[in-house]
Write a protein that holds these residues in place. Structure first.
Motif, PDB file in Angstrom:
ATOM      1  N   SER A  30       5.977  12.478  10.904  1.00  0.00           N
ATOM      2  CA  SER A  30       6.308  13.838  10.460  1.00  0.00           C
ATOM      3  C   SER A  30       6.963  13.839   9.084  1.00  0.00           C
ATOM      4  O   SER A  30       6.697  14.722   8.270  1.00  0.00           O
ATOM      5  N   VAL A  31       7.803  12.839   8.798  1.00  0.00           N
ATOM      6  CA  VAL A  31       8.418  12.747   7.467  1.00  0.00           C
ATOM      7  C   VAL A  31       7.356  12.466   6.412  1.00  0.00           C
ATOM      8  O   VAL A  31       7.340  13.086   5.339  1.00  0.00           O
ATOM      9  N   VAL A  32       6.442  11.564   6.720  1.00  0.00           N
ATOM     10  CA  VAL A  32       5.377  11.219   5.781  1.00  0.00           C
ATOM     11  C   VAL A  32       4.465  12.424   5.556  1.00  0.00           C
ATOM     12  O   VAL A  32       4.063  12.717   4.424  1.00  0.00           O
ATOM     13  N   LYS A  33       4.163  13.143   6.626  1.00  0.00           N
ATOM     14  CA  LYS A  33       3.312  14.330   6.509  1.00  0.00           C
ATOM     15  C   LYS A  33       4.015  15.405   5.677  1.00  0.00           C
ATOM     16  O   LYS A  33       3.385  16.064   4.849  1.00  0.00           O
ATOM     17  N   ALA A  34       5.326  15.587   5.886  1.00  0.00           N
ATOM     18  CA  ALA A  34       6.083  16.580   5.114  1.00  0.00           C
ATOM     19  C   ALA A  34       6.119  16.219   3.632  1.00  0.00           C
ATOM     20  O   ALA A  34       6.190  17.101   2.774  1.00  0.00           O
ATOM     21  N   ALA A  35       6.041  14.923   3.341  1.00  0.00           N
ATOM     22  CA  ALA A  35       6.026  14.472   1.948  1.00  0.00           C
ATOM     23  C   ALA A  35       4.647  14.632   1.318  1.00  0.00           C
ATOM     24  O   ALA A  35       4.489  14.477   0.103  1.00  0.00           O
ATOM     25  N   GLY A  36       3.642  14.923   2.135  1.00  0.00           N
ATOM     26  CA  GLY A  36       2.298  15.125   1.614  1.00  0.00           C
ATOM     27  C   GLY A  36       1.558  13.830   1.338  1.00  0.00           C
ATOM     28  O   GLY A  36       0.670  13.796   0.493  1.00  0.00           O
ATOM     29  N   VAL A  37       1.914  12.780   2.064  1.00  0.00           N
ATOM     30  CA  VAL A  37       1.262  11.484   1.872  1.00  0.00           C
ATOM     31  C   VAL A  37       0.375  11.190   3.078  1.00  0.00           C
ATOM     32  O   VAL A  37       0.806  11.312   4.227  1.00  0.00           O
ATOM     33  N   ALA A  38      -0.851  10.798   2.809  1.00  0.00           N
ATOM     34  CA  ALA A  38      -1.774  10.444   3.885  1.00  0.00           C
ATOM     35  C   ALA A  38      -1.657   8.945   4.150  1.00  0.00           C
ATOM     36  O   ALA A  38      -1.769   8.135   3.228  1.00  0.00           O
ATOM     37  N   VAL A  39      -1.378   8.586   5.404  1.00  0.00           N
ATOM     38  CA  VAL A  39      -1.251   7.174   5.775  1.00  0.00           C
ATOM     39  C   VAL A  39      -2.159   6.883   6.963  1.00  0.00           C
ATOM     40  O   VAL A  39      -2.520   7.782   7.721  1.00  0.00           O
ATOM     41  N   GLU A  40      -2.521   5.623   7.098  1.00  0.00           N
ATOM     42  CA  GLU A  40      -3.296   5.210   8.254  1.00  0.00           C
ATOM     43  C   GLU A  40      -2.422   5.368   9.499  1.00  0.00           C
ATOM     44  O   GLU A  40      -1.208   5.214   9.450  1.00  0.00           O
ATOM     45  N   SER A  41      -3.045   5.641  10.628  1.00  0.00           N
ATOM     46  CA  SER A  41      -2.297   5.980  11.839  1.00  0.00           C
ATOM     47  C   SER A  41      -1.474   4.820  12.393  1.00  0.00           C
ATOM     48  O   SER A  41      -0.521   5.046  13.138  1.00  0.00           O
ATOM     49  N   TYR A  42      -1.780   3.599  12.017  1.00  0.00           N
ATOM     50  CA  TYR A  42      -1.054   2.460  12.578  1.00  0.00           C
ATOM     51  C   TYR A  42       0.278   2.182  11.866  1.00  0.00           C
ATOM     52  O   TYR A  42       1.148   1.539  12.416  1.00  0.00           O
ATOM     53  N   TRP A  43       0.463   2.631  10.624  1.00  0.00           N
ATOM     54  CA  TRP A  43       1.689   2.339   9.887  1.00  0.00           C
ATOM     55  C   TRP A  43       2.948   2.896  10.554  1.00  0.00           C
ATOM     56  O   TRP A  43       3.926   2.157  10.709  1.00  0.00           O
TER      57      TRP A  43
ATOM     58  N   SER B  13       0.826  -1.205   0.000  1.00  0.00           N
ATOM     59  CA  SER B  13       0.000   0.000   0.000  1.00  0.00           C
ATOM     60  C   SER B  13       0.861   1.256   0.000  1.00  0.00           C
ATOM     61  O   SER B  13       2.059   1.228   0.316  1.00  0.00           O
ATOM     62  N   THR B  14       0.241   2.364  -0.336  1.00  0.00           N
ATOM     63  CA  THR B  14       0.950   3.643  -0.363  1.00  0.00           C
ATOM     64  C   THR B  14       1.463   4.012   1.018  1.00  0.00           C
ATOM     65  O   THR B  14       2.583   4.500   1.169  1.00  0.00           O
ATOM     66  N   GLY B  15       0.645   3.766   2.050  1.00  0.00           N
ATOM     67  CA  GLY B  15       1.054   4.078   3.417  1.00  0.00           C
ATOM     68  C   GLY B  15       2.251   3.247   3.853  1.00  0.00           C
ATOM     69  O   GLY B  15       3.180   3.748   4.495  1.00  0.00           O
ATOM     70  N   GLU B  16       2.226   1.979   3.497  1.00  0.00           N
ATOM     71  CA  GLU B  16       3.331   1.084   3.842  1.00  0.00           C
ATOM     72  C   GLU B  16       4.616   1.524   3.134  1.00  0.00           C
ATOM     73  O   GLU B  16       5.692   1.571   3.737  1.00  0.00           O
ATOM     74  N   LEU B  17       4.500   1.860   1.872  1.00  0.00           N
ATOM     75  CA  LEU B  17       5.659   2.295   1.101  1.00  0.00           C
ATOM     76  C   LEU B  17       6.211   3.621   1.631  1.00  0.00           C
ATOM     77  O   LEU B  17       7.422   3.786   1.779  1.00  0.00           O
ATOM     78  N   ALA B  18       5.315   4.552   1.957  1.00  0.00           N
ATOM     79  CA  ALA B  18       5.747   5.855   2.480  1.00  0.00           C
ATOM     80  C   ALA B  18       6.468   5.688   3.809  1.00  0.00           C
ATOM     81  O   ALA B  18       7.505   6.332   4.054  1.00  0.00           O
ATOM     82  N   CYS B  19       5.966   4.828   4.672  1.00  0.00           N
ATOM     83  CA  CYS B  19       6.612   4.597   5.970  1.00  0.00           C
ATOM     84  C   CYS B  19       7.939   3.865   5.796  1.00  0.00           C
ATOM     85  O   CYS B  19       8.892   4.117   6.544  1.00  0.00           O
ATOM     86  N   SER B  20       8.025   2.987   4.813  1.00  0.00           N
ATOM     87  CA  SER B  20       9.290   2.303   4.529  1.00  0.00           C
ATOM     88  C   SER B  20      10.356   3.315   4.139  1.00  0.00           C
ATOM     89  O   SER B  20      11.473   3.296   4.656  1.00  0.00           O
ATOM     90  N   TYR B  21       9.993   4.198   3.222  1.00  0.00           N
ATOM     91  CA  TYR B  21      10.945   5.219   2.788  1.00  0.00           C
ATOM     92  C   TYR B  21      11.310   6.172   3.921  1.00  0.00           C
ATOM     93  O   TYR B  21      12.459   6.588   4.038  1.00  0.00           O
ATOM     94  N   ALA B  22      10.326   6.521   4.734  1.00  0.00           N
ATOM     95  CA  ALA B  22      10.594   7.427   5.858  1.00  0.00           C
ATOM     96  C   ALA B  22      11.559   6.774   6.850  1.00  0.00           C
ATOM     97  O   ALA B  22      12.498   7.418   7.338  1.00  0.00           O
TER      98      ALA B  22
END
Length: 111
Positions: free
Chosen positions: A29-42, A2-11
């Motif tokens: 905070s890194v994911v938020k700065a990138a402008g990606v919305a992720v579920e809170s558990y990731w 998922s996008t959230g999983e990938l964004a958290c991996s990169y972060a």
């Protein structure tokens, strides 16, 4: 993935590369700065992973299978293996040169 999983991996990789402690707040905070919305558990899942496992080991063993993932070849052994493989490659090159010397067979295909 998922996008959230990938964004958290990169972060997590970004934080690890910069030598910053990996926490759920920093990942978020890194994911938020990138402008990606992720579920809170990731972010918390990735922070727990980074807490229990060394990310560098995970990176180095990516793609290796099963139980072999925790086994690493030491540098001296790897150097010895590379040195042993080098003469074999040179022998193959010599064989190719010997075969190519037989190019003149006494006739031409275009006569």
């Amino acid at each position: 993935m998922s996008t959230g999983e990938l964004a958290c991996s990169y972060a997590a990789l970004l934080l690890h590369d910069d030598g910053i402690a990996i926490t759920s707040e920093k990942i978020a905070s890194v994911v938020k700065a990138a402008g990606v919305a992720v579920e809170s558990y990731w972010p918390s899942l990735f922070a727990k992973l980074a807490e229990k496992r060394n990310l560098e080991d995970l990176i180095l063993n990516a793609g290796s299978g099963g139980a072999a993932a925790s086994v690493a070849v030491s540098a001296p052994v790897a150097g010895a293996l590379a040195a042993a493989a080098a003469p074999a490659v040179e022998e193959k090159k010599e064989e190719l040169h010997e075969e190519s010397d037989d190019g003149d067979l006494g006739f031409s295909l275009f006569d």
